[in-house]
Design an enzyme around this catalytic site. Structure first.
Site, short mmCIF file in Angstrom:
data_model
loop_
_atom_site.label_atom_id
_atom_site.label_comp_id
_atom_site.label_asym_id
_atom_site.label_seq_id
_atom_site.Cartn_x
_atom_site.Cartn_y
_atom_site.Cartn_z
N LYS A 1 5.68 -20.97 -12.41
CA LYS A 1 4.82 -22.12 -12.68
C LYS A 1 4.96 -22.60 -14.12
O LYS A 1 4.56 -23.71 -14.45
CB LYS A 1 3.36 -21.85 -12.30
CG LYS A 1 2.80 -20.52 -12.65
CD LYS A 1 1.46 -20.31 -11.93
CE LYS A 1 1.11 -18.84 -11.88
NZ LYS A 1 0.18 -18.46 -10.88
N LYS B 1 8.02 -13.20 -24.02
CA LYS B 1 7.17 -14.20 -24.68
C LYS B 1 7.31 -14.11 -26.20
O LYS B 1 7.37 -15.12 -26.90
CB LYS B 1 5.69 -13.99 -24.30
CG LYS B 1 5.35 -14.54 -22.93
CD LYS B 1 4.94 -16.00 -23.03
CE LYS B 1 4.87 -16.79 -21.76
NZ LYS B 1 4.87 -16.23 -20.47
N LYS C 1 13.78 -16.82 -11.93
CA LYS C 1 12.80 -16.85 -10.85
C LYS C 1 12.03 -18.17 -10.84
O LYS C 1 11.87 -18.81 -11.89
CB LYS C 1 11.82 -15.67 -10.96
CG LYS C 1 10.87 -15.75 -12.11
CD LYS C 1 9.67 -14.81 -11.95
CE LYS C 1 8.71 -15.10 -13.09
NZ LYS C 1 7.44 -14.52 -13.05
#
Ligand code: TYM
Length: 347
Positions: free
Chosen positions: A215, A121, A212
């Site tokens: 969401k 992040k 992966k």
């Protein structure tokens, strides 16, 4: 004295867009334990609502997302009438936050800075736009686990580092205070063996099978959400990225096809070996995609029918009973820690 049952626990964050990775990685193993081995274990399935806004969200939608997650647990088959099954919201049990602050003081800044999710992040957004909440995410997660004397935690592969931290901090405090403050969760290897796997599950994105399924994916084209209609899911599977080798194979050169084979095994409740035997060597990819699209469409139809039938009254009543019981259980562990660190008198 009766031996306490071993605890199996997991949390699934509240976002209105749970996908099949969340379902297969975390939810299904819990439901399996709660139904097939009911009576043997205590099963705690909770919504880590405080974890839900470690990255920015629309707060006006959080309440509904939390309730929706709880409904999803029930629709997936969690038996609410089993007294060893508990469902709860993290923020309704203040001990989670209190233990986090204590654990924080035994956690290194460098240790948290090395966590992959956090590093990713930071790399993407720069450190001014990453919250302290995200930095601290694994400590709160360790508190979630340790407050209930948990042995087993079914999670996807992306959470392995966080599980290892939960074990480390438990061992660290037990050693520091020379007592068994916490039950130490089983090693990651033992966890996989317990859930009958050789590694953590990592379902890949259908469009980019090198990453992966997640969401946070912007387009959502490679992600099958639990609220996708069967038709949309079918289209996503038909458009899944494959390769130009024209031969079904399960190997690192064919990440797209390998992902489809794995998904088919999961959705048709068969072993990967069985599915590989059926499809490997075929020169067309269409039949594999079709078989998967059928299984997923059936799954979504059944799941969405169950979701529409969830009785909110029964759900809320279970929530109330569980949250009361969980507050008592968590406060007991918290109190031992408070005594050990000197926040409460020893006797
Ligand atoms: P969350 O909500 O991000 O993810 C929920 C679960 O879904 C798994 N998962 C996947 N599994 C396989 N393939 C994928 N593509 C995939 N994507 C997601 C995640 O590994 C996770 O198990 N940190 C937790 C929430 C949490 C928690 C806890 C879990 C908070 N406290 C205590 C266990 C114990 C998380 O990632 O949630």
């Amino acid at each position: 004295m009766k031996m306490a049952k071993q605890v199996i626990l997991t949390g699934i964050r509240a976002n209105n867009d749970l996908h099949i990775g969340n379902y297969m990685g975390a939810m299904l193993p819990m439901i399996d334990m709660a139904t097939k081995r009911a009576g043997e274990y205590q099963v705690n399935l909770f919504v880590p609502d405080l974890h839900s806004f470690t990255t920015p969200i629309d707060h006006s939608k959080l309440q509904e997302a939390i309730m929706n997650n709880l409904r999803v647990f029930v629709a997936a088959g969690l038996p609410l009438d089993n007294p060893d099954v508990h469902i709860y919201r993290q923020s309704y049990i203040p001990a989670h936050s209190e233990l986090t602050i204590v654990l924080d003081c035994f956690t290194g800044v460098g240790e948290m800075g090395r966590m992959t999710q956090y590093k990713d992040k930071i790399q993407k957004n720069g450190d001014d736009r990453v919250s302290v909440g995200l930095f601290n995410y694994p400590v709160l997660m360790a508190a979630d686990i340790l407050l209930y004397n948990t042995s087993y935690i079914p999670v996807g592969d992306d959470q392995t580092q966080h599980l290892e931290f939960a074990r480390d901090i438990a061992l660290r405090l037990n050693a520091n205070f020379n007592q068994d403050l916490f039950v130490v969760p089983k090693s990651v290897k033992k966890q996989h063996a317990f859930f009958g796997k050789d590694q953590g599950l990592r379902i890949k994105d259908l469009i980019d099978p090198t990453k992966k399924m997640s969401k946070s994916d912007e387009s959502g084209r490679g992600v099958i959400f639990l609220n996708d209609t069967p038709e949309i899911a079918r289209k996503k599977i038909t458009s899944a990225t494959t390769d130009s080798l024209s031969r079904v194979g399960y190997n690192t050169d064919q990440p797209g096809i390998s992902n489809l084979l794995e998904l088919l095994a999961l959705f048709s409740s068969r072993s990967l070996d069985e599915v590989r035997k059926e499809f490997e060597g075929q020169t067309q990819y269409g039949p594999l995609k079709e078989a998967l699209a059928d299984s997923v469409a059936n799954f979504l139809t059944d799941f969405q029918t169950s979701l529409a039938k969830v009785d909110d009254k029964v759900l809320k009543s279970k929530l109330e009973t569980s949250e009361k019981a969980m507050n008592t259980a968590a406060n007991r562990v918290l109190f031992k820690v408070q005594q050990a660190v000197g926040l409460r008198p020893r006797d």
